[in-house]
Write a protein that holds these residues in place. Structure first.
Motif, PDB file in Angstrom:
ATOM      1  N   ARG A  39      44.026 -12.244 -15.246  1.00 44.03           N
ATOM      2  CA  ARG A  39      44.150 -13.513 -15.032  1.00 44.03           C
ATOM      3  C   ARG A  39      44.613 -14.578 -15.664  1.00 44.03           C
ATOM      4  O   ARG A  39      46.066 -14.371 -15.163  1.00 44.03           O
ATOM      5  CB  ARG A  39      43.198 -14.582 -14.582  1.00 44.03           C
ATOM      6  CG  ARG A  39      42.584 -15.678 -14.286  1.00 44.03           C
ATOM      7  CD  ARG A  39      41.644 -16.515 -13.439  1.00 44.03           C
ATOM      8  NE  ARG A  39      40.861 -16.459 -14.774  1.00 44.03           N
ATOM      9  CZ  ARG A  39      39.199 -16.093 -14.542  1.00 44.03           C
ATOM     10  NH1 ARG A  39      39.268 -15.191 -13.295  1.00 44.03           N
ATOM     11  NH2 ARG A  39      38.827 -15.437 -15.549  1.00 44.03           N
ATOM     12  N   THR A  40      44.915 -14.241 -16.831  1.00 41.97           N
ATOM     13  CA  THR A  40      45.358 -14.775 -18.371  1.00 41.97           C
ATOM     14  C   THR A  40      46.881 -14.808 -18.289  1.00 41.97           C
ATOM     15  O   THR A  40      48.085 -15.009 -18.162  1.00 41.97           O
ATOM     16  CB  THR A  40      44.897 -14.812 -19.526  1.00 41.97           C
ATOM     17  OG1 THR A  40      43.569 -15.771 -19.376  1.00 41.97           O
ATOM     18  CG2 THR A  40      45.960 -15.429 -20.231  1.00 41.97           C
ATOM     19  N   LEU A  41      47.583 -13.257 -18.443  1.00 44.84           N
ATOM     20  CA  LEU A  41      48.826 -12.400 -18.685  1.00 44.84           C
ATOM     21  C   LEU A  41      49.125 -11.727 -17.465  1.00 44.84           C
ATOM     22  O   LEU A  41      50.345 -12.154 -17.556  1.00 44.84           O
ATOM     23  CB  LEU A  41      48.502 -11.547 -20.278  1.00 44.84           C
ATOM     24  CG  LEU A  41      47.316 -12.064 -21.090  1.00 44.84           C
ATOM     25  CD1 LEU A  41      47.120 -10.411 -21.726  1.00 44.84           C
ATOM     26  CD2 LEU A  41      48.007 -12.826 -21.724  1.00 44.84           C
ATOM     27  N   GLU A  42      48.538 -11.960 -16.060  1.00 47.24           N
ATOM     28  CA  GLU A  42      49.197 -11.374 -15.006  1.00 47.24           C
ATOM     29  C   GLU A  42      50.142 -10.102 -15.627  1.00 47.24           C
ATOM     30  O   GLU A  42      50.411  -9.772 -14.913  1.00 47.24           O
ATOM     31  CB  GLU A  42      50.098 -12.557 -14.640  1.00 47.24           C
ATOM     32  CG  GLU A  42      49.496 -13.802 -14.393  1.00 47.24           C
ATOM     33  CD  GLU A  42      49.948 -14.419 -13.012  1.00 47.24           C
ATOM     34  OE1 GLU A  42      52.026 -14.351 -13.194  1.00 47.24           O
ATOM     35  OE2 GLU A  42      49.630 -15.531 -12.727  1.00 47.24           O
ATOM     36  N   ARG A  43      48.906  -9.236 -16.452  1.00 51.47           N
ATOM     37  CA  ARG A  43      49.153  -7.814 -16.601  1.00 51.47           C
ATOM     38  C   ARG A  43      48.243  -7.119 -16.294  1.00 51.47           C
ATOM     39  O   ARG A  43      47.555  -7.473 -16.925  1.00 51.47           O
ATOM     40  CB  ARG A  43      50.508  -7.321 -17.514  1.00 51.47           C
ATOM     41  CG  ARG A  43      51.856  -8.395 -17.557  1.00 51.47           C
ATOM     42  CD  ARG A  43      52.727  -8.011 -16.895  1.00 51.47           C
ATOM     43  NE  ARG A  43      54.166  -8.528 -17.674  1.00 51.47           N
ATOM     44  CZ  ARG A  43      54.656  -9.505 -16.108  1.00 51.47           C
ATOM     45  NH1 ARG A  43      53.533  -9.839 -15.023  1.00 51.47           N
ATOM     46  NH2 ARG A  43      55.440  -9.947 -16.471  1.00 51.47           N
ATOM     47  N   VAL A  83      53.826 -14.740  -3.852  1.00 50.93           N
ATOM     48  CA  VAL A  83      52.539 -15.595  -3.683  1.00 50.93           C
ATOM     49  C   VAL A  83      52.029 -15.980  -5.828  1.00 50.93           C
ATOM     50  O   VAL A  83      52.252 -16.162  -6.340  1.00 50.93           O
ATOM     51  CB  VAL A  83      51.694 -15.774  -2.988  1.00 50.93           C
ATOM     52  CG1 VAL A  83      50.004 -15.536  -3.886  1.00 50.93           C
ATOM     53  CG2 VAL A  83      51.674 -15.165  -1.793  1.00 50.93           C
ATOM     54  N   GLY A  84      52.282 -14.672  -6.343  1.00 54.09           N
ATOM     55  CA  GLY A  84      51.827 -13.558  -7.255  1.00 54.09           C
ATOM     56  C   GLY A  84      50.729 -12.961  -7.718  1.00 54.09           C
ATOM     57  O   GLY A  84      49.913 -12.678  -6.623  1.00 54.09           O
ATOM     58  N   VAL A  85      49.280 -13.136  -9.260  1.00 54.85           N
ATOM     59  CA  VAL A  85      48.526 -12.190  -9.037  1.00 54.85           C
ATOM     60  C   VAL A  85      47.252 -13.269  -8.856  1.00 54.85           C
ATOM     61  O   VAL A  85      47.701 -14.511  -9.037  1.00 54.85           O
ATOM     62  CB  VAL A  85      48.524 -11.897 -10.167  1.00 54.85           C
ATOM     63  CG1 VAL A  85      46.975 -10.938 -10.769  1.00 54.85           C
ATOM     64  CG2 VAL A  85      49.283 -11.297 -10.765  1.00 54.85           C
TER      65      VAL A  85
END
Length: 124
Positions: A39-43, A83-85
């Motif tokens: 959630r924080t790093l989106e990886r 949209v994204g993660v």
């Protein structure tokens, strides 16, 4: 397999969860740490451990408390185009490579993709 599997959204909703008989409360803690990392790093959490090993750094070097974040395989972002993660698929119970690989194999099968690049374990 002796694993816990969870699909969670960034808003906190768990949309799927499975735990084999061998799973305990410690597995839930690992799932949450992996979720925090994604959630924080989106990886993926696996790419974070690869990067940490490559540059000889720890999560603490990026101001991420290892009590709350995990640099290990088993956390994979769910990304929506434009949209994204929005969440993550999480697996806990095996080694880094196997947790990550289980997610990749499952997504590949779901998407009917036969050839997916495999993890090179020689880097560790």
């Amino acid at each position: 397999l002796p694993v816990a599997v969870s699909i969670r959204l960034n808003n906190g909703l768990t949309v799927f969860q499975y735990a084999s008989d061998s799973v305990n409360l410690q597995s839930e803690r690992w799932l949450q740490r992996k979720m925090n990392t994604v959630r924080t790093l989106e990886r993926s959490s696996f790419i974070r451990v690869c990067f940490c090993v490559k540059v000889k750094r720890t999560l603490a070097d990026w101001y991420l408390d290892e009590k709350d974040y995990a640099a290990c395989g088993g956390g994979f972002p769910i990304r929506i185009e434009e949209v994204g993660v929005i969440g993550a698929i999480l697996v806990e119970g095996q080694d880094h490579f196997s947790d990550h690989d289980l997610i990749v194999k499952s997504i590949s099968r779901y998407l009917h993709i036969d050839e997916v690049p495999r993890i090179r374990t020689q880097m560790f």
